[in-house]
Design a protein around this motif. Structure first.
Motif: not given
Length: 255
Positions: A98-101, A119-136
């Motif tokens: 994700n673009r932003g935390g 995915a988790t509800l469907l029984g599949i392991p899942a990981i979400a990844l996000s790259q935090h941004r500092d303002g503009r």
């Protein structure tokens, strides 16, 4: 190192053509030779765990093992598992980058997190990844690119219980300044504390949902505190929203 035996599904909420998804696909191909992308055709940020029920959904095959869907991230994961990959469901779902935390209460609004939830509800392991941004400022994609592969390897090797998914946020700094990895709890901040009213050229009002409220002070050990210390924040999240202490108290009164 790649594993030909692991099927990985990728999705996001920034849309099929987003830079973060392209980066995640490159990273995923270092984990497996069997990578599939099923992502929203258009940006779906803030769509949360919404499911499209009032209109038909259309799937477009963009290229081999890459599809776009005119729906939400939840729609994408559901269609991937129940239709596109029905004969061989994924072993792992990665959502983002994700673009932003996605920190604190962001997890209740984020389409990226929703893809991992589905995915988790469907029984599949899942990981979400996000790259935090500092303002503009620019998005520090190189930071996620540098640390995501090793972190994903460790998480996959370790595993986690059913009903749990993992939320990763990379700090908005260059890779050489990252202080480490911190495992912490969900912090507290709220989107939409401020509404800004403006007037369009026809004299009619319209509204922008305003900035985030900063985290409450002294929340040591939270995901937001980790990001403020220039660390990568890793948070295990649980689908069961039941508050156990209150459950016990209410049973005494109402049962």
């Amino acid at each position: 190192m790649t594993s030909t035996g692991r099927r990985i599904l990728l999705s996001n909420d920034d849309g099929f053509d987003s830079s973060g998804l392209k980066l995640l696909e490159r990273i995923a191909r270092g984990l497996s030779d069997d990578v599939w992308v099923v992502a929203p055709a258009l940006e779906q940020s803030g769509s949360a765990h919404s499911l499209t029920l009032r209109r038909p959904l259309r799937i477009r095959r963009v290229s081999k093992q890459r599809y776009s869907v005119d729906g939400t991230p939840t729609d994408c994961v559901l269609l991937a598992v129940k239709h596109i990959l029905l004969d061989h469901p994924p072993d792992l779902v990665l959502a983002g980058i994700n673009r932003g935390g996605n920190l604190g209460e962001d997890v209740t609004y984020s389409g990226t997190l929703a893809a991992a939830m589905e995915a988790t509800l469907l029984g599949i392991p899942a990981i979400a990844l996000s790259q935090h941004r500092d303002g503009r400022g620019p998005t520090m994609w190189k930071t996620a690119e540098r640390f995501a592969p090793e972190l994903l390897h460790k998480l996959i090797d370790t595993g986690w219980p059913p009903g749990v998914f993992i939320n990763i946020n990379f700090p908005a700094i260059s890779a050489d300044k990252v202080s480490g990895v911190e495992v912490g709890f969900q912090g507290r901040r709220k989107l939409g504390d401020h509404l800004e009213e403006r007037i369009d050229p026809h004299g009619r009002p319209y509204y922008w949902i305003g900035p985030l409220r900063r985290e409450e002070a002294s929340r040591k050990g939270s995901d937001l505190a980790a990001i403020e210390r220039n660390a990568i924040a890793v948070t295990p999240l649980h689908l069961d929203l039941t508050h156990r202490a209150t459950l016990r108290d209410l049973k005494k009164v109402l049962s």
